[in-house]
Design a protein around this motif. Structure first.
Motif, PDB file in Angstrom:
ATOM      1  N   UNK A  30      18.396  -4.418 -36.377  1.00 17.97           N
ATOM      2  CA  UNK A  30      18.345  -2.974 -36.124  1.00 17.97           C
ATOM      3  C   UNK A  30      18.384  -2.690 -34.624  1.00 17.97           C
ATOM      4  N   UNK A  31      19.111  -1.642 -34.242  1.00 21.08           N
ATOM      5  CA  UNK A  31      19.259  -1.171 -32.861  1.00 21.08           C
ATOM      6  C   UNK A  31      20.167  -2.054 -32.007  1.00 21.08           C
ATOM      7  N   UNK A  32      20.841  -3.024 -32.624  1.00 18.51           N
ATOM      8  CA  UNK A  32      21.792  -3.852 -31.874  1.00 18.51           C
ATOM      9  C   UNK A  32      23.039  -3.035 -31.537  1.00 18.51           C
ATOM     10  N   UNK A  33      23.434  -3.057 -30.270  1.00 21.81           N
ATOM     11  CA  UNK A  33      24.683  -2.410 -29.874  1.00 21.81           C
ATOM     12  C   UNK A  33      25.851  -3.340 -30.160  1.00 21.81           C
ATOM     13  N   UNK A  50      23.712  -2.690 -44.428  1.00 20.46           N
ATOM     14  CA  UNK A  50      23.216  -1.992 -43.251  1.00 20.46           C
ATOM     15  C   UNK A  50      24.029  -0.755 -42.924  1.00 20.46           C
ATOM     16  N   UNK A  51      23.619  -0.059 -41.866  1.00 21.30           N
ATOM     17  CA  UNK A  51      24.294   1.181 -41.472  1.00 21.30           C
ATOM     18  C   UNK A  51      24.519   1.193 -39.966  1.00 21.30           C
ATOM     19  N   UNK A  93      21.773   1.098 -36.974  1.00 29.70           N
ATOM     20  CA  UNK A  93      20.563   1.895 -37.194  1.00 29.70           C
ATOM     21  C   UNK A  93      19.758   1.306 -38.348  1.00 29.70           C
ATOM     22  N   UNK A  94      20.241   0.178 -38.859  1.00 23.81           N
ATOM     23  CA  UNK A  94      19.572  -0.530 -39.941  1.00 23.81           C
ATOM     24  C   UNK A  94      20.066  -1.971 -39.903  1.00 23.81           C
ATOM     25  N   UNK A  95      19.178  -2.911 -40.064  1.00 20.79           N
ATOM     26  CA  UNK A  95      19.565  -4.323 -40.086  1.00 20.79           C
ATOM     27  C   UNK A  95      20.655  -4.561 -41.128  1.00 20.79           C
ATOM     28  N   UNK A  96      21.600  -5.432 -40.812  1.00 23.68           N
ATOM     29  CA  UNK A  96      22.667  -5.647 -41.781  1.00 23.68           C
ATOM     30  C   UNK A  96      23.591  -6.791 -41.413  1.00 23.68           C
ATOM     31  N   UNK A  97      24.612  -6.972 -42.253  1.00 20.05           N
ATOM     32  CA  UNK A  97      25.590  -8.036 -42.056  1.00 20.05           C
ATOM     33  C   UNK A  97      26.999  -7.449 -41.966  1.00 20.05           C
ATOM     34  N   UNK A  98      27.838  -8.117 -41.200  1.00 13.50           N
ATOM     35  CA  UNK A  98      29.226  -7.693 -41.012  1.00 13.50           C
ATOM     36  C   UNK A  98      30.171  -8.855 -41.254  1.00 13.50           C
TER      37      UNK A  98
END
Length: 224
Positions: A30-33, A50-51, A93-98
Motif C-alpha cells: 500500500x502507498x507504493x508509487x 489491489x487498487x 491505495x491498497x496492497x496488491x499484485x500486478x
C-alpha cells in the motif's frame, strides 16, 4: 488469471501461453508509487489484485484524481506508441499484485496479434468516453450534482452490498478521502465536507466504522 483481464479475454490457449511467458508477476505494498508523470514509460501494468489511484498535478501543484483502477484493469492507456512518457502518477491505495510487461514487448505483442490490437482500441475508446462524460458533468452540474454523480460512478465501479446496513445500500470498497473526492470533481475539500454532511443528514450517505462510505444509490439517483 489472464482470462480475467479484458484485454486478453477471448484469446485461445496458444496466444495466452505466449503472453504468459512474457509477463512478470510482482507484489506492491500500500502507498507504493508505481510511476510518476513525465517519467520515461517503461512498463505496462495489469492489476491482479489491489487498487491503484491515477492522478495528475495542475500548474499550481494541486492533485487531480483521474480514476481509481481495480482488478482486471490495465494502465497506462496512452503513451506507449507516441510520447514514451507516463501521462500521470500512479500509486497503490491498497496492497496488491500486478502482471507487468515492458513497453517494448507490449508493442511487439500488439503488432503481432491483430486481435489484441482491436481489443486495445476498445479499451482506450471506453476510457475516452468515460472522461468525456465526466467533462460534460463538470459543465452541466453544480458542485452538489457533480459529487452525487461521482458517488454513483464509484458505487458502480467499487461498490459491494453493505453488511448490516438498513435497506439496500452499497459500501465503497476503496478508501477515499474528502480531499480526493474534491480533486475528482474540481472543487475544494471544504465544499465536499459541507455537501457530504448535508447528504448524511438526508440519509443518503453514511460513514462506516472503517471510514468507508455507505451509499443509498437509489436515493442518490433520485436527487439528480
Amino acid at each position: 488469471m489472464l482470462a480475467h483481464i479484458p484485454l486478453f479475454r477471448g484469446l485461445d490457449e496458444l496466444e495466452l501461453d505466449k503472453i504468459s511467458q512474457l509477463l512478470i508477476r510482482r507484489h506492491f505494498a500500500e502507498k507504493t508509487g508505481l510511476f510518476w508523470q513525465g517519467e520515461l514509460l517503461t512498463t505496462v501494468y495489469f492489476i491482479v489484485s489491489g487498487k491503484v489511484k491515477i492522478y495528475r498535478n495542475d500548474e499550481s501543484g494541486r492533485e487531480q484524481v483521474v480514476t481509481v483502477l481495480q482488478e482486471g484493469d490495465m494502465f497506462p492507456h496512452v503513451g506507449f506508441f507516441s510520447t514514451g512518457l507516463y501521462p500521470a502518477h500512479a500509486v497503490m491505495i491498497e496492497e496488491g499484485e500486478m502482471l507487468t510487461l515492458s513497453t517494448e514487448r507490449f508493442r511487439q505483442l500488439i503488432e503481432s496479434t491483430p486481435t489484441l490490437c482491436l481489443k486495445l482500441l476498445a479499451v482506450i475508446e471506453q476510457k475516452y468516453m468515460e472522461l468525456q462524460a465526466r467533462l460534460a458533468e463538470m459543465v452541466m452540474h453544480d458542485t452538489r450534482g457533480r459529487l452525487v454523480l461521482m458517488l454513483i460512478r464509484l458505487s458502480r465501479l467499487h461498490g459491494e452490498p453493505a453488511e448490516g446496513a438498513q435497506g439496500t445500500r452499497t459500501r465503497l470498497n476503496i478508501p477515499i478521502t474528502n480531499q480526493e473526492l474534491a480533486n475528482m470533481i474540481g472543487t475544494s475539500r471544504e465544499t465536499v465536507n459541507r455537501t457530504l454532511n448535508q447528504l448524511k443528514r438526508d440519509g443518503v450517505v453514511e460513514t462506516a466504522l472503517d471510514l468507508h462510505l455507505i451509499l443509498d444509490v437509489e436515493k442518490l439517483e433520485q436527487l439528480l
